[in-house]
Design an enzyme around this catalytic site. Structure first.
Site, PDB file in Angstrom:
ATOM      1  CB  THR A   1      -0.930   0.120   1.211  1.00 57.75           C
ATOM      2  OG1 THR A   1       0.207   0.084   2.458  1.00 57.75           O
ATOM      3  CG2 THR A   1      -1.726  -1.042   1.533  1.00 57.75           C
ATOM      4  CG  MET A   2      -0.288   5.016  -1.233  1.00 57.94           C
ATOM      5  SD  MET A   2      -1.374   6.670  -1.338  1.00 57.94           S
ATOM      6  CE  MET A   2      -0.240   7.927  -0.863  1.00 57.94           C
TER       7      MET A   2
ATOM      8  CB  SER B   1      10.271   5.647  -1.358  1.00 57.34           C
ATOM      9  OG  SER B   1       9.108   5.675  -2.491  1.00 57.34           O
TER      10      SER B   1
ATOM     11  CG  ASP C   1       9.718   4.912  -5.849  1.00 54.79           C
ATOM     12  OD1 ASP C   1       9.396   3.745  -5.396  1.00 54.79           O
ATOM     13  OD2 ASP C   1       9.856   5.858  -4.860  1.00 54.79           O
ATOM     14  CD  GLU C   2       5.862   7.184  -6.357  1.00 54.96           C
ATOM     15  OE1 GLU C   2       4.684   6.536  -6.332  1.00 54.96           O
ATOM     16  OE2 GLU C   2       6.308   7.695  -5.104  1.00 54.96           O
TER      17      GLU C   2
END
Ligand SMILES: Nc1ncnc2c1ncn2[C@@H]1O[C@H](COP(=O)(O)OP(=O)(O)O)[C@@H](O)[C@H]1O
Ligand SMILES: Cc1cn([C@H]2C[C@H](O)[C@@H](COP(=O)(O)O)O2)c(=O)[nH]c1=O
Length: 218
Positions: free
Chosen positions: A10-11, A16, A86-87
């Site tokens: 999840t967020m 990161s 990332d992302e």
């Protein structure tokens, strides 16, 4: 064997941070990585973690060929011992195919980090392609928690703390933004019931909710 690994969660579960740790550990041993990102909250060309660490990265553009970018870098004498993306949920499926080619044709490890599903619990196209192609999908061990204490498995988008289900798939934002558009991680039950921390609190205080004895008499 080089691998395409998808670190997902999840967020706010530490993706990161892990990307930065992998970068740190490898560069400390003299390896050189190529770091890609897209739409990080810290701004263009940045890979940032909520722990305050940040590093420069290549901002991926819409139609950018990521395989060609790495090949071009190598052909100019640059090094790329590994690739971090990332992302990755924001990447196009074609770009995930290109990352898989980096592994298969260039023999370079690719570590991709991203959320799997959006605020409606639908797969992001980039994440779907990662699940389809990755050698390994690793779910992060640090559990983000729902307000009820259960493991958070879903991402909710909120406006003023209330969960919304309409809107564009991509809206860059952060958790703990109670005023404007924000995000909150929830367990499946509370995501499907649209119960955020704010609405749970309001529910307890709401005059619309029947008192417990009134309910038990019916
Ligand atoms: N003040 C803090 N002290 C300790 N850990 C923190 C703090 N703030 C954030 N974190 C940790 O950082 C994690 C978020 O890391 P981050 O890499 O930004 O997440 P992601 O990329 O998955 O959204 C949180 O789950 C928490 O474990
Ligand atoms: C659920 C969801 C998230 N986003 C955005 C919000 C953030 O900018 C990133 C996730 O970043 P994190 O480092 O994992 O916290 O994605 C979005 O655009 N749409 C969504 O549905």
């Amino acid at each position: 064997m080089p691998e395409l690994v998808f670190f997902s969660g999840t967020m706010d579960c530490g993706k990161s941070t892990l990307a930065l740790q992998i970068e740190h550990n490898r560069s400390a041993r003299g390896l050189q990585g190529m770091i890609f990102t897209r739409d990080d909250r810290a701004g263009e060309g940045k890979l940032s973690s909520r722990l305050g660490l940040v590093t420069d990265a290549v901002e991926v553009e819409d139609d950018q060929d990521m395989y060609a970018y790495v090949v071009d870098h190598l052909s100019k004498g640059g090094r790329a011992d590994y690739v971090i993306a990332d992302e990755a949920q924001f990447l196009a499926p074609e770009q995930i195919d290109q990352l898989a080619r980096v592994v298969d044709d260039l023999g370079i490890d690719v570590f991709a980090f991203g959320i799997t599903t959006d605020f409606r619990s639908k797969l992001f196209p980039g994440s779907q392609r990662l699940v389809e192609l990755a050698d390994r999908v690793e779910v992060l061990q640090v559990e983000a928690l729902c307000w009820c204490g259960a493991r958070a498995t879903h991402n909710a988008r909120t406006i003023g703390g209330r969960m919304v289900v309409e809107g564009a798939q991509v809206v860059v934002g952060d958790v703990d933004q109670s005023e404007d558009i924000g995000y909150e991680v929830l367990c499946r039950r509370h995501h499907s019931r649209r119960t955020t921390a704010a609405s749970a609190r309001a529910g307890v205080l709401s005059p619309d909710v029947l008192p417990v004895d009134a309910v038990s008499r019916t």
